[in-house]
Design an enzyme around this catalytic site. Sequence first.
Site, PDB file in Angstrom:
ATOM      1  CG  ASN A  38      -1.964  -1.044   1.243  1.00  0.00           C
ATOM      2  OD1 ASN A  38      -2.269  -1.621   0.201  1.00  0.00           O
ATOM      3  ND2 ASN A  38      -2.529  -1.324   2.411  1.00  0.00           N
ATOM      4  CG  ASP A 243      -0.998   1.259   5.015  1.00  0.00           C
ATOM      5  OD1 ASP A 243      -0.369   1.352   6.086  1.00  0.00           O
ATOM      6  OD2 ASP A 243      -1.662   0.251   4.695  1.00  0.00           O
TER       7      ASP A 243
HETATM    8  N1  LIG Z   1     -12.457  10.310   9.215  1.00  0.00           N
HETATM    9  C1  LIG Z   1     -11.406  10.869   8.605  1.00  0.00           C
HETATM   10  N2  LIG Z   1     -11.578  12.013   7.902  1.00  0.00           N
HETATM   11  C2  LIG Z   1     -10.550  12.592   7.267  1.00  0.00           C
HETATM   12  N3  LIG Z   1      -9.295  12.115   7.278  1.00  0.00           N
HETATM   13  C3  LIG Z   1      -9.067  10.996   7.967  1.00  0.00           C
HETATM   14  C4  LIG Z   1     -10.105  10.308   8.661  1.00  0.00           C
HETATM   15  N4  LIG Z   1      -9.582   9.233   9.241  1.00  0.00           N
HETATM   16  C5  LIG Z   1      -8.264   9.239   8.919  1.00  0.00           C
HETATM   17  N5  LIG Z   1      -7.948  10.283   8.156  1.00  0.00           N
HETATM   18  C6  LIG Z   1      -6.622  10.634   7.613  1.00  0.00           C
HETATM   19  O1  LIG Z   1      -5.785   9.480   7.661  1.00  0.00           O
HETATM   20  C7  LIG Z   1      -4.678   9.709   8.523  1.00  0.00           C
HETATM   21  C8  LIG Z   1      -4.414   8.434   9.313  1.00  0.00           C
HETATM   22  O2  LIG Z   1      -5.573   8.123  10.048  1.00  0.00           O
HETATM   23  P1  LIG Z   1      -5.585   7.353  11.448  1.00  0.00           P
HETATM   24  O3  LIG Z   1      -4.967   8.190  12.497  1.00  0.00           O
HETATM   25  O4  LIG Z   1      -6.981   6.888  11.629  1.00  0.00           O
HETATM   26  O5  LIG Z   1      -4.579   6.158  11.120  1.00  0.00           O
HETATM   27  P2  LIG Z   1      -4.683   4.593  11.456  1.00  0.00           P
HETATM   28  O6  LIG Z   1      -5.571   4.392  12.637  1.00  0.00           O
HETATM   29  O7  LIG Z   1      -3.289   4.115  11.572  1.00  0.00           O
HETATM   30  O8  LIG Z   1      -5.347   4.054  10.143  1.00  0.00           O
HETATM   31  P3  LIG Z   1      -5.303   2.572   9.539  1.00  0.00           P
HETATM   32  O9  LIG Z   1      -6.649   2.007   9.860  1.00  0.00           O
HETATM   33  O10 LIG Z   1      -5.098   2.798   8.082  1.00  0.00           O
HETATM   34  O11 LIG Z   1      -4.175   1.851  10.195  1.00  0.00           O
HETATM   35  C9  LIG Z   1      -5.071  10.891   9.382  1.00  0.00           C
HETATM   36  O12 LIG Z   1      -3.919  11.582   9.812  1.00  0.00           O
HETATM   37  C10 LIG Z   1      -5.934  11.682   8.426  1.00  0.00           C
HETATM   38  O13 LIG Z   1      -5.125  12.440   7.557  1.00  0.00           O
END
Ligand SMILES: Nc1ncnc2c1ncn2[C@@H]1O[C@H](COP(=O)(O)OP(=O)(O)OP(=O)(O)O)[C@@H](O)[C@H]1O
Length: 322
Positions: A38, A243
Site C-alpha cells: 500500500n 498507509d
Molecule cells: N475520518 C477521517 N476524515 C478525514 N481524514 C481521515 C479520517 N480518518 C483518517 N484520516 C486521515 O488518515 C490519517 C491516518 O488516520 P488514522 O490516524 O486513523 O490512522 P490509522 O488508525 O493508523 O489508520 P489505519 O486504519 O489505516 O491503520 C489521518 O492523519 C488523516 O489524515
Amino acid sequence: MTFPGAIAEQLLPDELDRVSLSFLVDGLEIRRGGVGANIALGLGRLGLAPVLVGAAGSDHAGYDALLRDGGVDTSGVLTVPDLLTARFLCTTDRDQNQIASFYPGAMTRAATIDLADVLARTGPARIVLVGPDDPEAMRVRTEECRAAGIPFAADPSQQLARLTGAEALDLVRGAEVLFTNAYERELLLQKTGLAADEVLRQVGSWVTTLGADGVRIERRGEPDVRTSPPPERLRADPTGVGDAFRAGYLAGTVWRLPTLVAARVGCLLATLALEAVGTQEYVLDPADFLRRLADAYGRDTADLVGPHLASVRVPEALPAGR
Ligand SMILES: Nc1ncnc2c1ncn2[C@@H]1O[C@H](COP(=O)(O)OP(=O)(O)OP(=O)(O)O)[C@@H](O)[C@H]1O
Ligand SMILES: [Mg+2]
C-alpha cells in the site's frame, strides 16, 4: 465476506466444546493490500521510485505485475515457493461483529532477506520504512539500517500489540521518523514505561496521526506541527488511510518540503484513500491533487508541491477487479 445474520446467534453456549459452524454469506470481496505494498504504491503514484522489501508466496506473480505497473520496484521481494502470501480472511455480520484469521505464510521468512543485497541491486535508499512484518524481520531490518547508517522510519503499527516494551524500543531507537496513530502512541508509552519526551529523545521526529483530527508532529525542542485533513468528498472506506498518509508524508520528506507541507500531502493522500473502497483503489490525478491542496491549504502549499508532480501522468481507468 458478509454474513447477513448475527454471528452470536449461531454460537450455542452449551455446544462450545464441539463447534461446527458454517456461515452462508451473501458477499465476498477479494482485495489486494499489505501495508508495504500500500505504501509503496502510494509513493509510486506520487512519482517516486519505491523498492518493496518483504516475503511473498508462490501465488505472487499477478500481484507482482500490478505493483511493477504502479511504479514499485519489487526486486526486494523474496518469493517463497512452498508457502502462500500472507492473507487476512474476515467474516463480518450485520452488527459489524467479526470472525477473522490472519495467515502469515511467506511472511514468516521475511527475516532471511538481506537488505544490503537488495540495495546492492537497486542503489542506495534515501530512507527505509520498517513497517509491521514478521517481528524478527522488523528487528533485523532495523538493525541493518542502524549498522549501515541508513536513515529509517519506525512504523510498528499493529505489531506493537505483540511486542514487549524492550522490543518496541529497539525498533524505535535512532529512527529519523517514528509513526504511530493515537492509540499506538499510548500503547508504546505504556509498554516502554517511558514519558513522551524520553521517546522523542530517541528519534528525529514523531508523527502521530489523529484520524479525522489530522496529524501532530513533534520534534524535541521545537513547537509541534499540526494540520487537519482537507474536506473529503465522501467517506467510502477508512481502510488504508494510515498507509496512504505515510506515503504522502514520506514523499514530502524526500522532496525536502517543510514538515507542515509534507503532512498536508500525507493528509490529502489519506483522504483519497478514504474516498475509495479498498486500500489501493484510489486514483491520483496530479492537477486535481494540486487544486485540492490549494483549496484546503492555500496556493503556497500547492506551489511547493507542484514541481514534484510535473512528471506524474494522469492515470487511465483502472482495470476491472483491481
Ligand atoms: N475520518 C477521517 N476524515 C478525514 N481524514 C481521515 C479520517 N480518518 C483518517 N484520516 C486521515 O488518515 C490519517 C491516518 O488516520 P488514522 O490516524 O486513523 O490512522 P490509522 O488508525 O493508523 O489508520 P489505519 O486504519 O489505516 O491503520 C489521518 O492523519 C488523516 O489524515
Ligand atoms: Mg495504522
